[in-house]
Design a protein around this motif. Structure first.
Motif, PDB file in Angstrom:
ATOM      1  N   PRO A 234      67.513  25.287 -78.365  1.00  0.00           N
ATOM      2  CA  PRO A 234      66.666  25.882 -77.310  1.00  0.00           C
ATOM      3  C   PRO A 234      65.419  25.034 -77.082  1.00  0.00           C
ATOM      4  N   GLY A 235      65.085  24.863 -75.807  1.00  0.00           N
ATOM      5  CA  GLY A 235      63.953  24.017 -75.439  1.00  0.00           C
ATOM      6  C   GLY A 235      64.325  22.569 -75.211  1.00  0.00           C
TER       7      GLY A 235
ATOM      8  N   GLN B 113      81.402  21.580 -71.497  1.00  0.00           N
ATOM      9  CA  GLN B 113      80.781  22.687 -72.226  1.00  0.00           C
ATOM     10  C   GLN B 113      79.342  22.351 -72.579  1.00  0.00           C
ATOM     11  N   VAL B 114      78.448  23.292 -72.299  1.00  0.00           N
ATOM     12  CA  VAL B 114      77.055  23.211 -72.727  1.00  0.00           C
ATOM     13  C   VAL B 114      76.772  24.407 -73.629  1.00  0.00           C
ATOM     14  N   THR B 115      76.314  24.130 -74.839  1.00  0.00           N
ATOM     15  CA  THR B 115      75.993  25.181 -75.789  1.00  0.00           C
ATOM     16  C   THR B 115      74.551  25.020 -76.237  1.00  0.00           C
ATOM     17  N   VAL B 116      73.764  26.071 -76.041  1.00  0.00           N
ATOM     18  CA  VAL B 116      72.355  26.051 -76.435  1.00  0.00           C
ATOM     19  C   VAL B 116      72.190  27.021 -77.602  1.00  0.00           C
ATOM     20  N   SER B 117      71.935  26.463 -78.755  1.00  0.00           N
ATOM     21  CA  SER B 117      71.873  27.285 -79.957  1.00  0.00           C
ATOM     22  C   SER B 117      71.083  26.571 -81.034  1.00  0.00           C
ATOM     23  N   SER B 118      70.396  27.358 -81.854  1.00  0.00           N
ATOM     24  CA  SER B 118      69.692  26.783 -82.994  1.00  0.00           C
ATOM     25  C   SER B 118      70.561  26.834 -84.255  1.00  0.00           C
TER      26      SER B 118
ATOM     27  N   LEU C   8      66.083  24.199 -72.004  1.00  0.00           N
ATOM     28  CA  LEU C   8      67.323  24.981 -72.067  1.00  0.00           C
ATOM     29  C   LEU C   8      67.167  26.221 -72.916  1.00  0.00           C
ATOM     30  N   LYS C   9      67.864  27.266 -72.497  1.00  0.00           N
ATOM     31  CA  LYS C   9      67.830  28.562 -73.165  1.00  0.00           C
ATOM     32  C   LYS C   9      69.242  28.931 -73.628  1.00  0.00           C
ATOM     33  N   PRO C  10      69.354  29.801 -74.614  1.00  0.00           N
ATOM     34  CA  PRO C  10      70.699  30.227 -75.047  1.00  0.00           C
ATOM     35  C   PRO C  10      71.536  30.788 -73.901  1.00  0.00           C
TER      36      PRO C  10
END
Length: 116
Positions: A14-15, A111-116, A86-88
């Motif tokens: 994220p971010g 595919q775009v995945t936004v995750s910590s 970017l946000k989840p």
């Protein structure tokens, strides 16, 4: 008939930022209006950004305004989507779209995945 191939997706925190690319073949990109759409699991496909042919005026979904930028390079036959902050909830498969008159074409998605 134009063919579209996306690239640039991946996993980001994220971010973070990503830049998606969509390369067109089989036809000159300059005559097409181009868009980026996305589809998250269990949700309908939605338009994220769109840029018309010619003057290149761009429009954006409210959810990405100020964070995403669509651009085109008609010499390289490529359309880009720069995604910042970017946000989840931006997690989805992103698709490139081309339209000229009755002609419409889609890429295979990235595919775009936004995750910590």
């Amino acid at each position: 008939q134009v063919q579209l191939v996306e690239s640039g997706g991946g996993l980001v925190q994220p971010g973070g930022s990503l830049r998606l690319s969509c390369v067109a073949s089989g036809s000159k990109l300059s005559i097409y209006s181009m868009g980026w759409y996305r589809q998250a699991p269990g949700k309908q496909r939605e338009r994220v950004a769109f840029i018309i042919s010619g003057a290149g005026v761009a429009t954006y979904a409210d959810s990405v305004k100020g964070r995403f930028t669509i651009s085109r390079d008609n010499i390289e036959n490529t359309v880009y989507l720069q995604m910042n902050s970017l946000k989840p909830e931006d997690t989805a498969v992103y698709y490139c779209f081309a339209n000229e008159g009755a002609t419409r074409a889609w890429g295979q998605g990235t595919q775009v995945t936004v995750s910590s």
